[in-house]
Design an enzyme around this catalytic site. Structure first.
Site, PDB file in Angstrom:
ATOM      1  N   GLY A  40      -3.512   7.933  30.896  1.00  0.00           N
ATOM      2  CA  GLY A  40      -3.382   7.976  29.503  1.00  0.00           C
ATOM      3  C   GLY A  40      -2.491   7.085  28.519  1.00  0.00           C
ATOM      4  CB  ALA A  44       1.630  11.089  25.676  1.00  0.00           C
ATOM      5  CG  HIS A 266      -8.627  20.480  10.146  1.00  0.00           C
ATOM      6  ND1 HIS A 266      -8.880  20.892   8.535  1.00  0.00           N
ATOM      7  CD2 HIS A 266      -6.984  20.606  10.162  1.00  0.00           C
ATOM      8  CE1 HIS A 266      -8.388  20.157   8.376  1.00  0.00           C
ATOM      9  NE2 HIS A 266      -7.116  20.191   9.089  1.00  0.00           N
ATOM     10  CB  SER A 284      -6.614  15.385   3.530  1.00  0.00           C
ATOM     11  OG  SER A 284      -5.560  15.914   3.921  1.00  0.00           O
ATOM     12  NE  ARG A 337      -3.965  22.563   9.822  1.00  0.00           N
ATOM     13  CZ  ARG A 337      -3.111  21.065  10.751  1.00  0.00           C
ATOM     14  NH1 ARG A 337      -3.930  21.183  11.418  1.00  0.00           N
ATOM     15  NH2 ARG A 337      -3.690  20.204   9.541  1.00  0.00           N
ATOM     16  NE  ARG A 463      -1.395  19.840  16.404  1.00  0.00           N
ATOM     17  CZ  ARG A 463      -1.686  19.362  14.999  1.00  0.00           C
ATOM     18  NH1 ARG A 463      -0.810  19.307  14.185  1.00  0.00           N
ATOM     19  NH2 ARG A 463      -2.889  19.746  14.972  1.00  0.00           N
TER      20      ARG A 463
END
Lengths: 664, 231, 247
Positions: A40, A44, A266, A284, A337, A463
């Site tokens: 990947g 990260a 979301h 957004s 959210r 999150r």
């Protein structure tokens, strides 16, 4: 199995510093011989591969994309948090730590989150040094904005393309290591299995998507940074090719999937427009600052809208249900959210959805346009401005604030959101759950590490905005380069791992057999159709709200679907060619197993917290009811040949007090 | 000296050659036009023939003219090389071509236009320069110099009685106009001069030049054909 | 709406391709790629080989999608990737020709998919700032003029899709290369290696076999991120400057 989290002793704020100073190191001469596989190349993976290369390890990096720059980290819009306190508004490492723990509804590991908050500051320094063009003030210093309901401005951003700029920074650092020969890059190579020798992760099996070649790659350890599993829902804001295969294959080889039921939805995405829909696009969160969410009160209005006889503008004020303002007078349209998403689902379930599919609510800017218009007219001294003039002025203000988002909306839907209210609906966006890792980001399989969205550690059950980029880069730049030494320092006497070991031969054979099986079923249904059906099940029963009955049913449905898949899927072509359908089939096969574990976890967690809302566990007014006495743990699942088994890591909160969130 | 070779064979180095030689050739065109406009003086060729004598006998001008030939050849050779290199880089072409309105026809056909201009230069030089140098062009007495000079004026005047040649010359100027339409501004872009402040000016000047220079040249055969003199 | 598609089919990089004709029933709300999905599902249901096309994020940022539609990379709309193009731009009965990027440096992998790895190698040649992790000073230690930061950002928005090369009649990669050179050149952090970087990236670009820029501007016109030709001018002067001021 006991899950040892290996959190170092000592006060929270000193754990990481002390640990870093005392941990085992690998000498430069040994680093040169030690090989590391990184799978990947998102934030990260690319940052990890680059940094490990800089340290002198021999790194082999893999991506199924045609270039490391395509990873879906690139699509992150909003920004990246860091406890820099540049705005002098009282931010600190502790505050970022606390916000993250609380935002995660107290289901994350304190020590990991604190470390994340600590290194957040270094990330910004590093990225600026790499040339990431963050937004700036006129004085030339970095700009910040506030995000996701926290009380400080700690979000660094590059317009609405922060993820892109950060990923390109990491990609460039990686490119530099490739050019120096420290990293060997394998594009278009998809990891299809993990290879373990004597219990340790020692390599992977890959398929080259250009020619179907199955290859063995050996190393002293394996790092996976392959993102989340949001596409188990088929429709999500993830990219089309995001998949769980590398992580899931690791689980099949003994790693554990932790808290898979913690998925983030979301609230403001562009709704599904038809059966052909392939993915969803995020708008957004900031739009809810000025938009009011509503649906019609009367069913006949809903019908008229669906038939195209009326638009939102035709519904008089008294016939509109501003349900968020009604249910949450204190926070109104600005509830978090998870709350906003669930409320939208409730009204749509009751039949008030405002598009053809019945799955959309209005996000209406007309009040804001009028309000801003009046202020503008006043400040310009226009005493007797007409209504149209006022609206025109108001649209100007809205355009300045959200112009690019409105444009994107219009591109996709063909409707002008300055005139007609926007239609939105919640969509799967991020998965907090992931591979179980300890403080070193090492899984329960020695030598196998998991970074970024791929692991479970930092976001608990929910999150916060602008934290995903932070975690990906923290893991890659500032955590794994140190913690990997804890494992590798014991491996300095291990010679080069041979790719002709029995374990490699077997794993390669397994992979070939799996591919062969898929190609020879020669059934009647496409891979895509199975994926869609899987998505419908998971979204229906394990989406925004869940209950035991539905989950039990869904588990059965997934098992049947999996059975059907392995008997009736049609995969065209051969292995020895560029074959996207085969790639998709391999991924969907893994989603069909992963989905079951997600559902099991949701069934097993008899509480509501963060993104996981169990209908049986809610307060009288329909809010999430956490059960800290019984469920303050991370649930880590093994596949166990189709009979998943759960292992629990208790979460200890020594530094924060567990509280209930309320938005009434 | 390896770096010079490397530079001049790099993509930007070659572009730089095209740009600099192109700008020099535009300068040449201006001078050439200014001199040739004397063909429109009704003095039986006195001014023009004197000018032509000066241009072929002054050592400095002779030196510059060799440079000019060299630059024409360099511009043409590199241009042709770029054309073939670019065709190779492009590989195959699209079944349907649907380009954006923002690109000019000229910009996409510079090689074709350049080749036509090169052909025109050969015709042009064969008509006049070659005949003056190697043909038996009669002399006339220059009043101002007091020496016999080649009567190029009469040659020009006679040549442009031929309508076919006039048309060829007019076509040549149209081709030149298109070449300059893109070439002038393009040369500045290659030199790295592009800024919202002054690029529109460069582009404007480029278009004016692309019209005025060929127009000026076109006057000469046209007016000679019509026997009209301006001065 | 009923559409006729003429799609480039090519088995692999060595095979000779050709346009094949398909009929597809599309909905105006579909994206162009979803229309291709529908066609592919139809082909699969007839046990025929689906059309390979590159795509991933489907929100205009990853740079994977790469179709030339009726001769224009990313289709008819300005500043739009093909994944953001919707079928309402077309009408019933239209014939649409879909081809892959054309460039000798981007060989066709299959059907509409090409290999753009040359772009990675250009970045590897120098499209970075040489700073190891952990070496950075405090982020606010280097102030950057807001306008410079914005201009750098505009160049940095390149998604590496290759539409510039596909659009360029010369097959030049100047806009791609210049966007990265500009992004880093406009920031103080990028100054140290600026000359070396420009020379190295241009050399790699040439080595890959890309064509030479003749300032046509097709790249700028088709760039989905609307990256300006000014960047190419900036790279030209940087390169010329670098050649004459370094060893």
């Amino acid at each position: 199995m006991e899950l040892k989290n290996n959190v170092p002793e000592g006060p929270l704020a000193e754990k990481w510093t002390n640990y870093k100073s005392t941990m085992n190191l690998v000498a430069p001469n040994n680093k040169r011989r030690i090989e590391i596989i990184v799978v990947g190349t998102g934030l990260a993976g690319a940052s990890a591969a680059a940094t490990l290369g800089e340290l002198g390890y021999k790194v082999k990096a893999f991506t199924f994309h045609d270039s490391p720059r395509r990873a879906h980290s690139i699509a992150a819009q909003g920004g990246i948090n860091a406890a820099k306190n540049y705005q002098n508004d009282g931010d600190s490492v502790y505050r970022l730590f606390y916000d993250t723990i609380k935002g995660g509804d107290y289901r994350s590991r304190e020590a990991n989150v604190h470390r994340l908050a600590e290194v957040s500051r270094n990330i910004i320094d590093q990225c600026v040094a790499q040339g990431v063009p963050f937004a700036r003030e006129y004085g030339g210093l970095l700009a910040n904005r506030s995000f996701g309901g926290v009380q400080v401005s700690r979000t660094f951003y590059a317009r609405g393309q922060t993820g892109q700029q950060l990923l390109l920074g990491a990609y460039q650092a990686l490119s530099r290591q490739i050019s120096l020969g420290n990293v060997q890059m394998y594009n278009r190579h998809e990891m299809l299995d993990l290879v373990k020798i004597d219990g340790k992760a020692r390599g992977i099996i890959t398929r080259n998507s250009l020619n179907g070649k199955i290859e063995r790659h050996a190393a002293h350890c394996v790092v996976i940074a392959t993102g989340g599993y949001g596409n188990v829902f088929y429709l999500s804001t993830n990219a089309m090719q995001c998949n769980v295969t590398a992580a899931w294959r690791s689980v099949r080889r003994g790693a554990l999937m932790a808290n898979p039921c913690f998925t983030q939805i979301h609230p403001t995405c562009i709704p599904v427009s038809g059966e052909y829909q392939s993915k969803l696009t995020l708008m957004s969160e900031s739009l809810r600052n000025d938009g009011r969410v509503w649906v019609p009160k009367k069913k006949e209005d809903v019908d008229a809208i669906r038939e195209g006889k009326k638009t939102g503008n035709d519904i008089p004020e008294e016939d509109r249900d501003y349900y968020l303002e009604r249910r949450y007078p204190a926070f109104g349209n600005l509830v978090p959210r998870d709350v906003a998403s669930r409320a939208a689902k409730t009204v749509c379930d009751q039949g008030f959805g405002v598009n053809k599919t019945g799955l959309a609510v209005y996000l209406d800017f007309s009040s804001a346009i009028e309000r801003y218009g009046k202020t503008e007219a006043h400040s310009k001294g226009l005493k007797n401005a007409s209504d149209e003039k006022i609206r025109e002025l108001g649209r100007g203000v809205i355009r300045a604030k959200y112009g690019n988002l409105f444009q994107m909306y219009e591109k996709i839907t063909g409707e002008n959101p300055y005139v007609l209210p926007m239609k939105i609906y919640p969509a799967i966006h991020y998965t907090m759950g992931g591979i179980w890792v300890d403080y070193n980001l090492e899984t329960n399989v020695p030598g196998l590490f998991a970074l970024g969205e791929c692991n479970f550690s930092d976001h608990g059950a929910n999150r916060l905005g602008a934290s995903a980029l932070m975690q990906g880069l923290a893991d890659g730049y500032f955590v794994i380069p140190y913690t990997i030494g804890q494992f590798l320092s014991k491996e300095i006497r291990t010679p080069e791992i041979s790719e002709s070991e029995q374990a490699f031969i077997e794993a390669e054979k397994d992979t070939r057999d799996r591919i062969q099986k898929l190609l020879t079923i020669n059934g009647s249904q496409s891979v895509e159709s199975f994926h869609r059906r899987l998505g419908k099940i998971t979204w229906e029963y394990c989406g925004m709200s869940r209950n035991a009955e539905g989950l039990t049913k869904a588990r059965q449905m997934i098992r049947e679907l999996r059975e059907e898949f392995w008997n009736d899927v049609f995969v065209p072509g051969t292995n020895e060619e560029y074959n996207p359908e085969l790639e998709k089939a391999l991924r969907v096969a893994d989603f069909l197993e992963m989905g079951e574990v997600m559902i099991l976890d949701a069934l097993d967690r008899n509480e509501s917290c963060g993104g996981h809302f169990r209908e049986e566990y809610q307060t009288e007014d329909g809010e999430a009811l956490r059960r800290d006495d019984e469920y303050t743990y991370a649930a880590a699942w093994s596949w166990n040949n189709g009979n998943p088994q759960v292992f629990k890591e208790p979460l200890e909160f020594e530094n924060v007090e567990l509280k209930t969130r309320s938005y009434k | 000296m390896n770096w010079i070779v490397n530079f001049l064979t790099s993509s930007i180095g070659r572009k730089l050659i095209m740009s600099l030689t192109g700008l020099f050739l535009i300068l040449f065109l201006v001078v050439h036009l200014a001199g040739n406009l004397q063909l429109l003086t009704n003095d039986g060729g006195e001014a023009f023939n004197t000018y032509a004598y000066f241009m072929t006998h002054n050592p400095l001008i002779k030196f510059i003219s060799y440079g000019n030939y060299f630059f024409i050849i360099l511009h043409a050779v590199i241009g042709i090389l770029l054309y073939f290199k670019n065709r190779k880089a492009k590989g195959s072409s699209y079944a349907v071509s649907g380009s954006s309105d923002e690109t000019s026809w000229s910009s996409k056909n510079m090689a074709l236009l350049g080749t036509l201009i090169l052909a025109f230069i050969f015709i042009h030089m064969g008509d006049f320069w070659f005949k003056m140098k190697f043909g038996n062009m009669p002399d006339v007495m220059s009043a101002s110099l007091g020496v016999p000079v080649k009567d190029l004026f009469t040659r020009v005047s006679t040549a442009f009685d031929n309508p076919v040649l006039v048309i060829i010359y007019l076509i040549g100027q149209v081709v030149l106009a298109f070449h300059l339409w893109h070439g002038f501004a393009s040369a500045f872009q290659t030199l790295g001069l592009n800024h919202p402040k002054y690029t529109p000016i460069i582009q404007g000047v480029g278009k004016i030049i692309a019209i005025l220079i060929p127009l000026g040249f076109a006057l000469i055969p046209t007016l000679h054909y019509l026997d009209i003199y301006l001065f | 709406m009923q559409l006729t598609l003429k799609v480039w089919r090519q088995k692999d990089s060595k095979a000779k391709g050709q346009l094949e004709t398909y009929k597809v029933e599309a909905d105006e709300h579909m994206s162009f790629l979803e229309m291709l999905d529908v066609l592919n599902e139809d082909l699969i249901s007839q046990k025929k080989e689906p059309i390979s096309f590159a795509h991933d994020c489907r929100e205009g940022i990853c740079g994977t999608c790469s179709l030339v539609i009726n001769g224009r990379p990313h289709g008819p709309q300005q500043g739009t990737t093909v994944c953001q193009l919707h079928m309402r731009s077309y009408k019933d009965g239209d014939t649409i020709v879909v081809e892959p990027w054309r460039s000798a440096v981007f060989p066709v992998v299959k059907d509409l998919v090409t290999d753009r790895s040359a772009f990675d190698r250009i970045i590897q040649a120098g499209g970075f700032i040489s700073v190891n992790t952990g070496q950075a000073q405090d982020a606010n230690a280097i102030p950057v003029d807001k306008e410079d930061a914005l201009e750098a950002f505009d160049a940095a928005t390149c998604i590496g899709c290759g539409a510039c090369v596909a659009a360029c009649p010369n097959g030049s990669a100047m806009l791609f290369t210049a966007a990265k050179v500009s992004h880093l050149a406009l920031l103080p952090q990028g100054q140290v290696e600026h000359k070396k970087r420009t020379k190295a990236m241009v050399a790699q670009m040439d080595k890959e076999g890309f064509g030479m820029c003749s300032n046509i501007g097709a790249c700028e016109a088709e760039c989905p991120k609307e990256i300006s030709l000014e960047n190419i001018a900036r790279m030209n002067r940087s390169y010329i400057g670098a050649v004459f001021t370094t060893d």
